[in-house]
Scaffold this motif. Structure first.
Motif, PDB file in Angstrom:
ATOM      1  N   LEU A   1       2.602   1.654  -3.366  1.00 17.37           N
ATOM      2  CA  LEU A   1       1.722   2.144  -4.434  1.00 17.37           C
ATOM      3  C   LEU A   1       1.556   3.656  -4.367  1.00 17.37           C
TER       4      LEU A   1
ATOM      5  N   GLN B   1      -5.558   6.381 -16.042  1.00 14.56           N
ATOM      6  CA  GLN B   1      -5.071   5.436 -15.055  1.00 14.56           C
ATOM      7  C   GLN B   1      -5.380   5.847 -13.630  1.00 14.56           C
TER       8      GLN B   1
ATOM      9  N   GLY C   1       0.811  -1.214   0.000  1.00 14.60           N
ATOM     10  CA  GLY C   1       0.000   0.000   0.000  1.00 14.60           C
ATOM     11  C   GLY C   1       0.843   1.261   0.000  1.00 14.60           C
TER      12      GLY C   1
ATOM     13  N   ASP D   1      -8.225   6.554 -11.794  1.00 15.96           N
ATOM     14  CA  ASP D   1      -9.261   5.857 -11.031  1.00 15.96           C
ATOM     15  C   ASP D   1      -8.928   4.389 -10.764  1.00 15.96           C
ATOM     16  N   PRO D   2      -8.558   3.593 -11.777  1.00 20.72           N
ATOM     17  CA  PRO D   2      -8.221   2.191 -11.493  1.00 20.72           C
ATOM     18  C   PRO D   2      -7.069   2.046 -10.514  1.00 20.72           C
ATOM     19  N   TYR D   3      -6.046   2.872 -10.685  1.00 18.64           N
ATOM     20  CA  TYR D   3      -4.896   2.804  -9.783  1.00 18.64           C
ATOM     21  C   TYR D   3      -5.296   3.210  -8.367  1.00 18.64           C
TER      22      TYR D   3
ATOM     23  N   GLN E   1      -8.275   3.007  -7.003  1.00 15.70           N
ATOM     24  CA  GLN E   1      -9.122   1.978  -6.405  1.00 15.70           C
ATOM     25  C   GLN E   1      -8.298   0.791  -5.904  1.00 15.70           C
ATOM     26  N   ALA E   2      -7.297   0.388  -6.681  1.00 15.54           N
ATOM     27  CA  ALA E   2      -6.432  -0.708  -6.245  1.00 15.54           C
ATOM     28  C   ALA E   2      -5.652  -0.322  -4.993  1.00 15.54           C
ATOM     29  N   SER E   3      -5.145   0.902  -4.972  1.00 15.87           N
ATOM     30  CA  SER E   3      -4.395   1.376  -3.814  1.00 15.87           C
ATOM     31  C   SER E   3      -5.286   1.450  -2.577  1.00 15.87           C
ATOM     32  N   ASN E   4      -6.500   1.938  -2.749  1.00 14.30           N
ATOM     33  CA  ASN E   4      -7.433   2.022  -1.621  1.00 14.30           C
ATOM     34  C   ASN E   4      -7.779   0.641  -1.069  1.00 14.30           C
ATOM     35  N   ALA E   5      -7.940  -0.333  -1.963  1.00 12.41           N
ATOM     36  CA  ALA E   5      -8.261  -1.693  -1.525  1.00 12.41           C
ATOM     37  C   ALA E   5      -7.133  -2.271  -0.667  1.00 12.41           C
ATOM     38  N   VAL E   6      -5.892  -2.045  -1.089  1.00 10.11           N
ATOM     39  CA  VAL E   6      -4.753  -2.538  -0.314  1.00 10.11           C
ATOM     40  C   VAL E   6      -4.677  -1.837   1.034  1.00 10.11           C
TER      41      VAL E   6
END
Length: 293
Positions: A66, A79, A63, A81-83, A85-90
């Motif tokens: 990222l 890139q 996290g 929003d997808p990036y 969202q992935a960072s927030n999930a981690v």
């Protein structure tokens, strides 16, 4: 020219803090690696405590990494929003794992009370559900400062004020854990003169107060600072959760060894069973960590 009223300046400050968070996490990892090796490595079994610790310890690196990558490497707007969202999930997985270690620690300190464990699980699920629900349906108005409404960055670091509600639920949960720990101290260890129990209680309260204060300060930053500054403590929040939750585990491991070294098998320290990582020959202290009933 950078000034405090310039959104580029605020975004640059946020980047510095994100890099500082990763540096702090790396330094902490290096100075506690021997404790991790002693507690975790070389074990053939996996259980909820070890899984939670591993997730807390290493997902935090992902996290923080990222966010630092996002701070240092330019990306296209497609890139963002997808990036993000992935960072927030981690980030969420890492913090939830750290809170899981705090739950196990509190359960251990409660003489393995089933009632306490049920309360902690229900309370935790309730706070998580409240956080998700409020973030989905409640939108707070932005800080009324027009100079910070737009940042000239492709992917700026900024969060809506509504994310402060997530920090509020997190702080509420941590306050509940802290209150339960204090209650357990008064209920189970009121008359205890054991230095070990007193040190464990003091360290546990100190760490949980620090974690709670971090969540509270992050909530206030998100609510009241201009848009360009409101993620300045985001990575530090993630890192401090991992560091302090891991240190609680390491201290319990040390306490476990002290108890057995002096053969205090009947003392109230037996309540630390769920977090112990002793050798297999000590059956009574390994039931929960080895998955036995």
């Amino acid at each position: 020219m950078y000034t405090t009223t310039n959104p580029e300046f605020g975004n640059q400050i946020v980047k510095y803090f994100k890099v500082a968070g990763l540096a702090l996490l790396t330094y902490e990892y290096l100075i506690t690696l021997d404790a991790e090796v002693h507690c975790m490595w070389g074990r053939k079994w996996w259980n909820i405590t070890r899984l939670t610790f591993t997730c807390t310890r290493y997902m935090t690196f992902i996290g923080a990494g990222l966010t630092v990558y996002a701070a240092l490497v330019p990306r296209s707007s497609a890139q963002c929003d997808p990036y993000g969202q992935a960072s927030n999930a981690v980030h969420i997985i890492s913090i939830v794992s750290a809170e899981g270690l705090l739950i196990l620690r509190t359960y251990a300190f409660s003489h393995r009370s089933k009632l306490a464990l049920i309360f902690l699980i229900v309370f935790g699920i309730g706070c998580l559900a409240g956080s998700v629900t409020t973030s989905m349906f409640i939108r707070l108005p932005p800080v009324p400062t027009s100079s910070f409404e737009e940042l000239p960055q492709v992917c700026p670091f900024q969060a809506s004020r509504s994310s402060a509600l997530q920090y509020a639920w997190l702080a509420l949960f941590e306050l509940g854990l802290l209150s339960l720990t204090i209650f357990q101290r008064l209920q189970h260890y009121r008359d205890s003169t054991t230095a070990l129990i007193n040190v464990l209680y003091r360290d546990g309260v100190y760490y949980m107060v620090t974690i709670f204060a971090t969540s509270l300060v992050n909530m206030l930053f998100t609510l009241f600072t201009p848009l360009a500054y409101n993620e300045v403590l985001d990575t530090l929040q993630l890192v401090l959760h991992s560091i302090l939750a891991s240190r609680i585990l390491f201290h319990l491991r040390e306490a476990d060894e002290i108890v057995h070294r002096h053969q205090f098998s009947a003392m109230e320290g037996m309540s630390l069973q769920p977090m112990a990582f002793q050798n297999y020959r000590i059956g009574a202290w390994s039931r929960i960590t080895s998955g036995e009933p």
